[in-house]
Design a protein around this motif. Structure first.
Motif, PDB file in Angstrom:
ATOM      1  N   CYS A   1       0.864  -1.089  -0.143  1.00 36.67           N
ATOM      2  CA  CYS A   1      -0.198   0.021  -0.123  1.00 36.67           C
ATOM      3  C   CYS A   1       0.897   1.442  -0.081  1.00 36.67           C
ATOM      4  N   SER A   2       0.552   2.254  -0.823  1.00 31.22           N
ATOM      5  CA  SER A   2       1.013   3.535  -0.824  1.00 31.22           C
ATOM      6  C   SER A   2       0.468   4.333   0.239  1.00 31.22           C
ATOM      7  N   GLN A   3       1.123   5.652   0.402  1.00 28.42           N
ATOM      8  CA  GLN A   3       0.529   6.504   1.525  1.00 28.42           C
ATOM      9  C   GLN A   3      -0.882   6.917   1.222  1.00 28.42           C
ATOM     10  N   ASP A   4      -1.304   7.172  -0.130  1.00 31.18           N
ATOM     11  CA  ASP A   4      -2.681   7.231  -0.459  1.00 31.18           C
ATOM     12  C   ASP A   4      -3.765   6.061   0.057  1.00 31.18           C
ATOM     13  N   ALA A   5      -3.107   5.012  -0.163  1.00 33.28           N
ATOM     14  CA  ALA A   5      -4.066   3.702   0.040  1.00 33.28           C
ATOM     15  C   ALA A   5      -4.190   3.375   1.695  1.00 33.28           C
ATOM     16  N   GLN A   6      -3.141   3.816   2.079  1.00 34.75           N
ATOM     17  CA  GLN A   6      -3.066   3.491   3.718  1.00 34.75           C
ATOM     18  C   GLN A   6      -4.228   4.192   4.208  1.00 34.75           C
ATOM     19  N   THR A   7      -4.732   5.500   3.768  1.00 37.86           N
ATOM     20  CA  THR A   7      -5.730   6.251   4.134  1.00 37.86           C
ATOM     21  C   THR A   7      -7.232   5.904   3.936  1.00 37.86           C
ATOM     22  N   PHE A   8      -7.276   4.973   2.911  1.00 31.48           N
ATOM     23  CA  PHE A   8      -8.501   4.852   2.331  1.00 31.48           C
ATOM     24  C   PHE A   8      -9.556   4.189   3.405  1.00 31.48           C
ATOM     25  N   LYS A   9      -9.225   3.297   4.056  1.00 31.71           N
ATOM     26  CA  LYS A   9     -10.395   2.240   5.015  1.00 31.71           C
ATOM     27  C   LYS A   9     -10.899   3.178   6.118  1.00 31.71           C
ATOM     28  N   GLY A  10      -9.944   4.012   6.686  1.00 34.65           N
ATOM     29  CA  GLY A  10     -10.321   5.111   7.490  1.00 34.65           C
ATOM     30  C   GLY A  10     -11.418   5.954   6.979  1.00 34.65           C
ATOM     31  N   ILE A  11     -11.154   6.477   5.807  1.00 33.57           N
ATOM     32  CA  ILE A  11     -12.124   7.446   5.164  1.00 33.57           C
ATOM     33  C   ILE A  11     -13.499   6.733   5.048  1.00 33.57           C
ATOM     34  N   PHE A  12     -13.585   5.484   4.594  1.00 33.91           N
ATOM     35  CA  PHE A  12     -14.759   4.513   4.580  1.00 33.91           C
ATOM     36  C   PHE A  12     -15.728   4.677   5.887  1.00 33.91           C
ATOM     37  N   PHE A  13     -14.925   4.457   7.064  1.00 34.79           N
ATOM     38  CA  PHE A  13     -15.451   4.240   8.185  1.00 34.79           C
ATOM     39  C   PHE A  13     -16.040   5.665   8.842  1.00 34.79           C
ATOM     40  N   HIS A  14     -15.248   6.620   8.424  1.00 36.98           N
ATOM     41  CA  HIS A  14     -15.832   8.225   9.052  1.00 36.98           C
ATOM     42  C   HIS A  14     -17.092   8.170   8.219  1.00 36.98           C
ATOM     43  N   HIS A  15     -17.018   8.031   7.077  1.00 38.71           N
ATOM     44  CA  HIS A  15     -18.536   8.364   6.349  1.00 38.71           C
ATOM     45  C   HIS A  15     -19.397   7.441   6.508  1.00 38.71           C
ATOM     46  N   LEU A  16     -19.061   6.143   6.989  1.00 38.00           N
ATOM     47  CA  LEU A  16     -20.128   5.185   7.353  1.00 38.00           C
ATOM     48  C   LEU A  16     -20.746   5.729   8.928  1.00 38.00           C
ATOM     49  N   THR A  17     -19.988   6.182   9.618  1.00 38.41           N
ATOM     50  CA  THR A  17     -20.391   6.882  10.801  1.00 38.41           C
ATOM     51  C   THR A  17     -21.520   7.908  10.633  1.00 38.41           C
ATOM     52  N   ALA A  18     -20.973   8.950   9.633  1.00 34.63           N
ATOM     53  CA  ALA A  18     -21.948  10.036   9.399  1.00 34.63           C
ATOM     54  C   ALA A  18     -23.139   9.563   9.011  1.00 34.63           C
ATOM     55  N   PHE A  19     -23.232   8.758   8.027  1.00 35.48           N
ATOM     56  CA  PHE A  19     -24.348   8.163   7.382  1.00 35.48           C
ATOM     57  C   PHE A  19     -25.439   7.392   8.514  1.00 35.48           C
ATOM     58  N   CYS A  20     -24.932   6.747   9.268  1.00 37.89           N
ATOM     59  CA  CYS A  20     -25.735   6.157  10.319  1.00 37.89           C
ATOM     60  C   CYS A  20     -25.906   6.836  11.479  1.00 37.89           C
ATOM     61  N   GLU A  21     -25.710   8.367  11.644  1.00 38.52           N
ATOM     62  CA  GLU A  21     -25.963   9.001  12.706  1.00 38.52           C
ATOM     63  C   GLU A  21     -27.645   8.858  12.920  1.00 38.52           C
ATOM     64  N   PRO A  22     -28.121   9.032  13.794  1.00 34.95           N
ATOM     65  CA  PRO A  22     -29.914   9.123  13.919  1.00 34.95           C
ATOM     66  C   PRO A  22     -30.399  10.386  13.162  1.00 34.95           C
ATOM     67  N   LEU A  23     -31.502   9.933  12.617  1.00 41.61           N
ATOM     68  CA  LEU A  23     -31.974  11.102  11.800  1.00 41.61           C
ATOM     69  C   LEU A  23     -32.526  12.190  12.640  1.00 41.61           C
ATOM     70  N   GLU A  24     -32.665  13.424  12.135  1.00 40.48           N
ATOM     71  CA  GLU A  24     -33.218  14.440  12.478  1.00 40.48           C
ATOM     72  C   GLU A  24     -34.185  15.139  11.734  1.00 40.48           C
ATOM     73  N   PRO A  25     -35.193  15.682  12.303  1.00 41.45           N
ATOM     74  CA  PRO A  25     -36.241  16.362  11.388  1.00 41.45           C
ATOM     75  C   PRO A  25     -35.457  17.416  10.538  1.00 41.45           C
ATOM     76  N   SER A  26     -36.246  17.942   9.632  1.00 44.33           N
ATOM     77  CA  SER A  26     -35.512  18.891   8.736  1.00 44.33           C
ATOM     78  C   SER A  26     -35.689  20.181   9.427  1.00 44.33           C
ATOM     79  N   GLY A  27     -34.606  21.047   8.973  1.00 41.42           N
ATOM     80  CA  GLY A  27     -34.417  22.305   9.326  1.00 41.42           C
ATOM     81  C   GLY A  27     -34.691  23.397   8.423  1.00 41.42           C
ATOM     82  N   GLU A  28     -35.266  22.974   7.414  1.00 37.29           N
ATOM     83  CA  GLU A  28     -35.490  24.072   6.464  1.00 37.29           C
ATOM     84  C   GLU A  28     -36.825  24.895   6.801  1.00 37.29           C
TER      85      GLU A  28
END
Length: 604
Positions: free
Chosen positions: A410-437
């Motif tokens: 793995c290059s320096q780029d690729a060593q970063t990839f899996k952490g990026i996936f789990f950071h954004h999975l965490t954001a996706f699975c945060e409890p939903l909130e009502p619209s603030g619009e």
């Protein structure tokens, strides 16, 4: 891209609704006009219900491990004098800052719920938060913003996501622990009397500079949107033959909708922006996200397993060709993650179920392609120490893996990839909130059903995340540093070469340029090497820096629970000692994974 052009992207809503025929009959959850002739939202959404997690109490030990990973990351790899993670390159440093800011949000929300060792007094807890936040603010000055301006369009957008995440942390910490209402009008002695109870948290002073940098880099990145080729889409880099890849376009969607939802508004005097007011909830950001998402989902960027491939070239051998018709089939883990935050954000801004549905489809595709059965909650292949399970598309044995992991290439780029996936999975699975619009009505019952279905689906992923987290914890050395290949210990520390890892690296139309660089041919139009043109403190061979004990004091401050003796000592012939070894990027990946496990297990 002009604001009027971005606003035109709102027309993409029509495409969204037409693509979602199976969901369009359901009543909208958010609306400005009362809906008519629609069906109530059912209790079951987002695929088959396989909620195996139930309502178990989350393991507090994983929170301790999360903060220990944070302590090692900041204590061993961050240089306060320079305000950088000096062994990182510009874009991986921006990712590290993003994950650290997210971990601070977790730390802030957890301080009142658990006793973290010696941190019983609120002053000690606040001192810890402020100490770590001071490192984030120092990295604002350490970030080489001048250099990144001339780099690829994906590099610019990692900067946007990082400072938006920092703004989110400040907002959450202030709301949870400093709900004062000081209006700034008090004077003299009365002002002093208000300081302890009514002043907002000092971190609020950083919201404006964070927002300003995010805005500048969003506008710089917007120059990558191109209508001449492929009917739209972001170009990866202005320095090579036009290539429209998944990551740059996923970042455009996610950065744009994150700016829409969290950008606080600033008055800018930056030369690149002119003197202007940039309001919060600017519809230009939302329009850009919708337009980018529709292009990405309409260009056929996923393979037969439902995974995002890397991108498209335009066949230059065809005179006058403007179509994206040469697809690169390479699959990387981060291409499956960044869009999840975008899908979650588009849902929050519109209430359209399609965004969440496509996000859950992607998560399930990833889990399946690691060789994990969501119904039985177990790997599809038996795990026999000393034997490598079959490659399943983006992992094996239920462990997420990039194609370079098992061979240690793995290059320096690729060593970063899996952490990026789990950071954004965490954001996706945060409890939903009502619209603030503003002016939007929320269907309370429909929202309850969607929120419940989303939480149930995310709970069904937790055992898979736990499986990965426990495997990753087993890669730590005696200093608490994570390895790159999380499955190494689980599979018996078998050491294999590229020709022995069970992956077809010679598959047609597959270029692993993130590890081995772009070939100097007519398709790519020039040689590019991962990490080139950016500062790095690694040796000439790409090895990681020698360990220093700078993190000991910070680890003690964070926990007061664990010492280095509590970690598994390095085994002889450890596969994670190969290649670049343990680095700031692999430590960041371990932190992101552990945070995902904690947040997903306790918030749902």
């Amino acid at each position: 891209m002009a604001r009027n052009e971005l606003l035109a992207g709102l027309l993409g809503l029509v495409v969204v609704l037409s693509r979602a025929a199976e969901l369009s009959s359901y009543c909208p959850v958010f609306y400005t006009e009362p809906p008519a002739d629609c069906e109530p939202i059912p209790d079951t959404l987002f695929g088959p219900a396989v909620d195996n997690f139930g309502h178990r109490e989350p393991d507090i030990g994983i929170l301790e491990d999360t903060f220990d990973a944070l302590a090692v990351l900041q204590g061993d790899y961050f240089d306060l004098h320079d305000g950088t993670w000096p062994s990182a390159i510009d874009w991986t440093g921006a990712v590290v800052e993003t994950v650290v800011a997210g971990a601070l949000r977790t730390l802030s929300s957890s301080l009142g719920r658990v006793d973290l060792g010696n941190l019983k007094d609120w002053k000690a807890k606040e001192n810890l938060v402020s100490f770590l936040f001071s490192q984030v603010t120092r990295s604002y000055y350490g970030q080489d913003a001048t250099a990144i301006r001339d780099q690829a369009y994906d590099d610019m957008q990692w900067v946007v996501l990082g400072w938006i995440e920092a703004i989110r942390f400040v907002s959450v910490h202030s709301t949870l622990h400093y709900p004062g209402n000081y209006d700034g009008n008090a004077t003299g002695a009365s002002r002093l009397e208000l300081v302890s109870d009514e002043l907002p948290w000092h971190g609020n002073n950083w919201i404006s500079p964070f927002a300003h940098r995010a805005l500048v880099f969003w506008h710089l990145a917007s120059r990558g949107w191109d209508e001449k080729l492929c009917h739209g889409g972001m170009i990866w880099s202005p320095h090579v033959t036009p290539y429209k890849n998944a990551i740059t376009n996923e970042l455009w969607v996610t950065a744009s909708i994150s700016m829409y939802l969290y950008f606080p508004g600033v008055n800018s005097t930056a030369p690149s922006l002119g003197s202007d007011d940039f309001p919060e909830r600017d519809p230009a950001f939302k329009a850009a996200a919708i337009q980018g998402y529709e292009w990405l989902m309409g260009i056929n960027m996923t393979n037969s397993q439902g995974l995002f491939v890397d991108g498209y070239h335009v066949n230059s051998e065809v005179p006058g060709n403007v179509e994206c018709d040469v697809r690169d089939e390479m699959v990387y883990t981060y291409n499956q993650g960044v869009i999840l935050t975008g899908q979650r954000g588009l849902w929050a801004a519109s209430g359209i179920l399609l965004y969440l549905n496509e996000g859950h489809d992607l998560v399930r595709s990833v889990i399946n392609a690691t060789g994990w059965n969501l119904t039985s909650n177990s790997p599809v292949d038996g795990i026999i120490p000393g034997q490598l399970p079959p490659w399943r598309g983006i992992g094996r044995g239920g462990i997420l893996e990039d194609e370079c992991d098992a061979s240690g290439e793995c290059s320096q780029d690729a060593q970063t990839f899996k952490g990026i996936f789990f950071h954004h999975l965490t954001a996706f699975c945060e409890p939903l909130e009502p619209s603030g619009e503003v002016g939007v009505t929320v269907d309370t019952d429909g929202f309850r059903r969607v929120r419940g279905a989303h939480a149930s689906a995310c709970r069904s992923y937790v055992d898979w995340v736990q499986h990965n987290a426990e495997a990753a914890l087993g890669t730590r050395d005696s200093h608490g540093r994570f390895g790159m290949w999380w499955g190494a210990g689980l599979f018996g520390n078998v050491t294999v070469s590229r020709s022995e890892d069970g992956i077809d690296h010679s598959a047609a139309n597959t270029t692993d340029y993130r590890n081995h660089g772009t070939p100097d041919d007519d398709i790519w139009g020039g040689r590019w090497v991962p990490g080139s043109g950016a500062p790095s403190r690694t040796g000439n061979g790409g090895e990681s820096l020698p360990y220093s004990d700078a993190g000991g004091e910070l680890r003690s401050m964070v926990l007061g629970i664990r010492t280095a003796a509590g970690h598994r000592h390095r085994v002889v012939g450890d596969p994670n000692d190969r290649g670049r070894g343990r680095t700031v990027e692999t430590q960041n990946g371990g932190l992101a994974l552990l945070r995902a496990y904690w947040e997903m297990s306790q918030s749902n």
